[in-house]
Design an enzyme around this catalytic site. Structure first.
Site, PDB file in Angstrom:
ATOM      1  N   ASP A 154       0.801  -1.226   0.000  1.00 41.57           N
ATOM      2  CA  ASP A 154       0.000   0.000   0.000  1.00 41.57           C
ATOM      3  C   ASP A 154       0.831   1.273   0.000  1.00 41.57           C
ATOM      4  O   ASP A 154       0.290   2.355  -0.247  1.00 41.57           O
ATOM      5  CB  ASP A 154      -0.972  -0.010   1.181  1.00 41.57           C
ATOM      6  CG  ASP A 154      -2.135  -0.975   0.956  1.00 41.57           C
ATOM      7  OD1 ASP A 154      -2.361  -1.355  -0.209  1.00 41.57           O
ATOM      8  OD2 ASP A 154      -2.805  -1.356   1.925  1.00 41.57           O
ATOM      9  N   TYR A 185     -10.016  -1.295   2.135  1.00 39.06           N
ATOM     10  CA  TYR A 185      -9.760  -1.447   3.566  1.00 39.06           C
ATOM     11  C   TYR A 185      -9.483  -0.122   4.256  1.00 39.06           C
ATOM     12  O   TYR A 185      -8.795   0.748   3.717  1.00 39.06           O
ATOM     13  CB  TYR A 185      -8.583  -2.397   3.810  1.00 39.06           C
ATOM     14  CG  TYR A 185      -9.005  -3.843   3.921  1.00 39.06           C
ATOM     15  CD1 TYR A 185      -9.710  -4.302   5.027  1.00 39.06           C
ATOM     16  CD2 TYR A 185      -8.713  -4.750   2.907  1.00 39.06           C
ATOM     17  CE1 TYR A 185     -10.111  -5.626   5.130  1.00 39.06           C
ATOM     18  CE2 TYR A 185      -9.104  -6.081   3.001  1.00 39.06           C
ATOM     19  CZ  TYR A 185      -9.812  -6.507   4.118  1.00 39.06           C
ATOM     20  OH  TYR A 185     -10.209  -7.814   4.215  1.00 39.06           O
TER      21      TYR A 185
END
EC number: 1.4.3.-
Length: 782
Positions: A399, A489
Site C-alpha cells: 500500500d 480497507y
C-alpha cells in the site's frame, strides 16, 4: 461548597457495611453535597501549549518549498525536459509526485543532541522519464531547502540496493492513469467481441468506461511485472455500486502492456470457470458447447453489503441510548507545540512528522528525559491473496505503492475518536505545485485504559470490611490515531503512550473484502458469504521500523530463553532427578530475521549494557508480542518472492545505516524477482552487539474470512499489536509518582473508612458538549 471532610465522612459511613457496598441514600446525599456548586467541564478545551526544545528537523516540506521546487524542476535550465502532467503522454517526462526526503540520522543527532546546525530539508521527487531512449522512473532529491541559489537536483540513489539506485525500468514503474488509458481500446475491443456471452452468463457488458452501454466495472490487480522487463495487467469485472468489491463476476481479461508503444500491446486471453482461453473463438466454442454455465449467479442488489442500518434485523433493547464515551473531563493533560509538531505527556515527549508514502512518523521518543526510540515509522502495509482465479491467486498489494499517507482522511468524532479529542489536519504535496490538505485526519486524546494500573487489597479477616488497606492507581494512555482508507480497507493506526513507560502500537482493519465469485467445493480459499460471493482468504502484514536508542545509540538485542533442566534437591532426596525451569540470557550477535518463540518461552529485550539501574542490571525495553503477531504465510511465490522479504518473519534486527532508511521501495511490488530494495541484503553478517541497532517488526492478520465480514470486516476481531515495555529500565515500577490514586484505610474495629486522594478529587461537573468554532488545530505544515 461543602467541605471535603464532610463529604468524606458521609462516603465513609456509606460504605461501612461488611460488604463495603455503599448505602444508596447516603451515597446520593454525599454526591449531592459535593455537587452544590457544580462547575461546567468543557471537553473542547485546547491542549496546553509547550515549547519544543529544538525546531523539528523532520517536519514535512512546506507549501512554499513545494511551489518553489515545482517551478525549479520545470525550468528549462534544469535540462529535465519536463511536460506538465496534465499534458503528458507515456513518452514524455513528467513529475509523478513529490514528498519529504528522509533525513540521515548521523546528520540529525549532532543537532538534536548537541549544538550542531539544523540539517537542511530536501524534497523527494519521482519523475517518470518516458522520453528517454531507455525510459525509466527515476527518484531525485532536491535541496537544500528552503529554496535558494544553492538548491540542486541529484539522483536519489544511495538508499536503494537493487543495483539501479533510484531508477525503475518503465515496465516495472507505477501503473498510473496514463498507462491505464493506453490499454482501454484494447480492452474495449476484447470485451465487445464477447459481449453477447458476458450478457448471457453475467447479465453485464463492457464497452469501455465512457460507453453508456457499459454496466460492469473493470478493476485491475498487481503485480504488473516480474522484473521490469515485461508488463501485463489482469482485469476483473464487478457490478457497480457502493459495495462493488462484494459483487465480482467470474470473468477476467489479461493484457500484455510491455513498452511505451501502445500499438504493440496485445491481448493475452480470457479466464472464466478457472479456464484460460487465449482467443475469443476458443471462449465462444466452450460457451456454445454449454461448458461455461454460471452455477451461482451474482446479484446486482448491493443493499445486503452496504453499511446502512438493517432494520429487518430488529432492535436491541436500550440501543436507543447513547453508548458510553471516553471524555477528558478533568482537562487535557498533554501539551502541544503546534508549530513544531511536538507533544509532551506524563513524562513522554516526541516529535511527529508525516509523508505521503509512509504516513505518520514519530521521532526522538523520550521518557522522563531519556531517549527510547529515535524513529518509529510504518514501512509497508501489504496483503497477499489466495484463490483459484486470476484476481485472488495473483494479487499482492504494497500500500505504500498507492502512497498510503494520502489516504488518511477525516475522522468521525465520538466514533473514530472520543468527543473532545484534539483534531489535526494532515497536508502533503499534491500531484502539482499545490499542497493537499485532509481535514481532521489525525486525532490525539487521553483515554482510560479500562483497568487500574496497579491494585492491591491488604487483607484482614477480623476487619468488618475485609481489608485493612486498599490501593488502586488510575491507568491511562495518550493515543495518536489516524485511519487510512486504501481501496477496500480502512486501516486504523493507534499509537498509545502509557503512563507506566510502555508504548503500544496497534493496527486494526475494517472495510470490504476483496471477494471472489463463489465456486462449489472451493471452500479451501474461503467461505461463501452471499449468493454468488466467496470471501477470499488473504494475509495482511504491516512492517514497522523502530530505531531504538536506549539512552544512547550503543544497544544490544538480548534473548532470554526459558529452558527446562534436570535438578535434584538435597533436602528432598527422595524426589530424585526432576525437571525445573531456569533462564538462559545471551545477546544475539549478528543481523538476522527471527520469530517469537513457541509458547512465549523467549523474551527479547533491547538493552544498553553500559547503563545499569540501581541494582546493577542493564537497562532495557522488552518486545512484548500482542495480538496476532504474524508474518507472510508463503515465501516462494513468484508474485512476492524477493520483493516481500521484509514480510517473512515476525521480527528482524539490523545495524543502523543512513543507506538503509527504508525496508522497502514503494515501487517494489512490480519487481518481485528483481526488487529495487532487497530487504534480504540488509543481513550481511554485521555485529549488533553494542551498536546502533534497528528493530523491524510485523503486525497483521491471517484473514480467515467469514460471513461476519459482511458487510465489512469488524475492527474488534481484525487487530494486531505489540508493546515495548520497560525491562529493568527503571529502579522500580513507574507508578509511585502518580497522583491519580486512592490509598484507603479501614479501621479494624469500627470499619470506618478514610482515604487519601493526593489532591485529585473526582470530577463533579456538567459536561459542555458545545463545539467551539476553532477546534481544529493547524498542525504546522502537516
Amino acid at each position: 461548597m461543602v467541605s471535603k471532610s464532610v463529604v468524606a465522612a458521609l462516603l465513609a459511613t456509606a460504605v461501612s457495611s461488611a460488604a463495603a457496598r455503599p448505602d444508596p441514600q447516603l451515597w446520593k446525599r454525599a454526591i449531592s453535597l459535593a455537587s452544590d456548586e457544580v462547575r461546567t467541564c468543557s471537553i473542547y478545551d485546547e491542549a496546553p501549549e509547550t515549547k519544543a526544545p529544538k525546531e523539528n528537523p523532520w517536519a514535512p516540506i512546506s507549501p512554499e518549498d513545494t511551489k518553489a521546487v515545482w517551478a525549479y524542476l520545470h525550468d528549462p535550465a534544469t535540462g529535465l525536459n519536463l511536460t506538465l502532467p496534465a499534458n503528458a503522454t507515456l513518452t514524455d517526462n513528467y513529475v509523478f509526485f513529490m514528498d519529504t526526503l528522509h533525513l540521515n540520522k548521523t546528520e540529525v543527532l549532532s543537532y538534536i543532541d548537541g549544538n550542531g546546525e539544523k540539517p537542511p530539508q530536501y524534497a523527494r521527487v519521482i519523475i517518470f522519464e518516458g522520453g528517454k531512449i531507455e525510459p525509466v522512473s527515476q527518484e531525485y532529491m532536491v535541496g537544500p531547502l528552503p529554496f535558494s541559489d544553492k538548491t540542486t537536483i541529484q539522483p536519489y540513489d544511495y538508499v536503494f540496493n537493487g543495483g539501479k539506485g533510484g531508477s525503475i525500468p518503465f515496465d516495472g514503474r507505477y501503473f498510473d492513469g496514463k498507462r491505464s488509458a493506453g490499454y482501454q481500446s484494447l480492452l474495449k475491443n476484447a470485451m465487445a467481441e464477447v459481449a453477447d456471452i458476458t450478457k448471457d452468463l453475467f447479465d453485464g457488458v463492457y464497452y469501455g468506461n465512457g460507453d453508456n452501454r457499459t454496466d460492469l466495472v473493470a478493476a485491475s490487480t498487481g503485480p504488473n511485472s516480474w522484473d521490469g522487463t515485461q508488463s501485463f495487467i489482469t482485469i476483473m469485472f464487478r457490478y457497480p455500486g457502493l459495495a462493488s468489491y462484494m459483487t465480482p463476476i467470474d470473468f477476467y481479461a489479461i493484457l500484455d502492456t510491455t513498452g511505451t508503444d501502445i500499438t504493440t500491446w496485445s491481448f493475452r486471453g480470457y479466464v472464466t470457470n478457472t479456464r484460460f482461453f487465449p482467443t475469443a473463438a476458443e471462449l465462444r466454442a466452450a460457451y456454445e458447447a454449454g461448458e461455461l454455465a454460471n452455477e451461482f449467479p451474482q446479484t446486482r442488489d448491493q443493499t445486503w453489503a452496504n453499511m446502512e442500518r438493517k432494520g429487518e434485523m430488529g432492535v436491541r433493547d436500550l440501543d436507543d441510548r447513547a453508548a458510553p464515551q471516553s471524555l477528558e473531563v478533568g482537562g487535557k493533560r498533554y501539551k502541544v507545540d503546534k508549530a513544531q509538531n511536538y507533544i509532551e505527556y506524563m513524562g513522554w515527549s516526541f516529535y511527529v512528522s508525516f509523508t505521503r508514502i509512509l504516513g505518520v512518523m514519530f521521532y526522538d521518543i523520550k521518557y522522563k528525559g531519556e531517549r527510547i526510540i529515535y524513529e518509529l515509522s510504518l514501512q509497508e502495509a501489504a496483503a497477499q491473496y489466495a484463490g483459484n482465479q486470476p484476481k485472488a491467486a495473483n494479487t499482492v498489494y504494497h500500500d505504500t505503492y498507492f502512497s498510503i499517507g494520502t489516504y488518511s482522511a477525516t475522522l468521525v468524532e465520538g466514533f473514530d475518536c472520543p468527543f473532545g479529542a484534539t483534531m489535526f489536519n494532515l497536508s502533503f504535496p499534491g500531484s502539482t505545485d499545490k499542497t493537499e490538505t485532509h481535514p481532521q485526519a489525525l486525532c490525539i486524546f487521553e483515554a482510560d485504559s479500562g483497568y487500574p494500573l496497579a491494585r492491591h487489597r491488604y487483607g484482614s479477616s477480623s476487619n468488618p470490611n475485609g481489608f485493612s488497606h486498599l490501593a488502586s492507581v488510575k491507568s491511562s494512555a495518550l493515543h495518536l490515531r489516524h485511519v487510512a482508507t486504501v481501496g477496500n480497507y480502512d486501516y486504523l493506526f493507534d499509537y498509545a503512550f502509557h503512563i507506566d513507560g510502555s508504548l503500544e502500537i496497534e493496527v486494526r482493519a475494517s472495510g470490504y473484502l476483496q471477494s471472489s465469485p463463489y465456486y462449489k467445493d472451493q471452500g479451501n480459499f474461503g467461505p461463501r458469504v452471499y449468493q454468488g460471493t466467496q470471501g477470499s482468504y488473504h494475509d495482511h502484514v504491516l512492517t514497522f521500523k523502530a530505531d531504538f536508542d536506549l539512552i544512547d545509540a550503543k544497544n544490544s538485542l538480548q534473548r532470554t530463553d526459558l529452558v527446562v533442566v534436570n535438578q535434584t534437591q538435597p533436602w528432598f532426596p527422595e524426589l530424585g532427578i526432576f525437571e525445573q525451569m531456569e533462564l538462559k540470557a545471551y545477546n544475539m550477535e549478528k543481523e538476522q530475521q527471527f520469530n517469537f518463540a513457541p509458547n512465549g518461552q523467549s523474551m527479547f529485550c533491547i538493552i544498553n549494557e553500559d547503563k545499569v539501574n540501581k541494582w546493577g542490571t542493564p537497562r532495557g525495553y522488552r518486545i512484548v508480542p500482542g495480538r496476532s503477531n504474524i508474518h507472510l504465510s508463503i515465501d516462494n511465490s513468484p508474485f512476492s518472492r524477493k520483493s516481500s522479504k521484509l514480510l517473512m518473519s515476525q521480527l528482524a534486527v539490523t545495524k543502523q545505516h543512513d543507506t538503509e532508511p527504508y525496508a522497502n521501495s514503494w515501487q517494489n511490488v512490480n519487481l518481485p524477482l528483481a526488487p529495487q530494495q532487497d530487504f534480504a541484503k540488509f543481513f550481511d553478517d554485521e555485529s549488533i552487539e553494542n551498536e546502533d541497532i534497528v528493530l523491524w517488526f510485523n503486525l497483521g492478520m491471517h484473514h480467515f474470512t467469514r460471513s461476519e465480514d459482511v458487510p465489512v470486516t469488524l475492527y474488534s476481531e481484525a487487530v494486531s499489536s505489540i508493546v515495548f515495555a520497560p525491562q529493568n529500565f527503571n529502579d522500580r515500577a513507574q507508578e509511585s509518582d502518580l497522583l491519580n490514586r486512592r490509598w484507603i484505610i479501614s479501621d479494624p474495629k469500627t470499619g470506618a473508612i478514610s482515604y487519601e486522594d493526593y489532591g485529585v478529587e473526582l470530577p463533579t461537573c456538567k459536561v459542555a458538549l458545545e463545539e467551539p468554532s476553532s477546534k481544529i488545530l493547524p498542525w504546522s505544515t502537516v
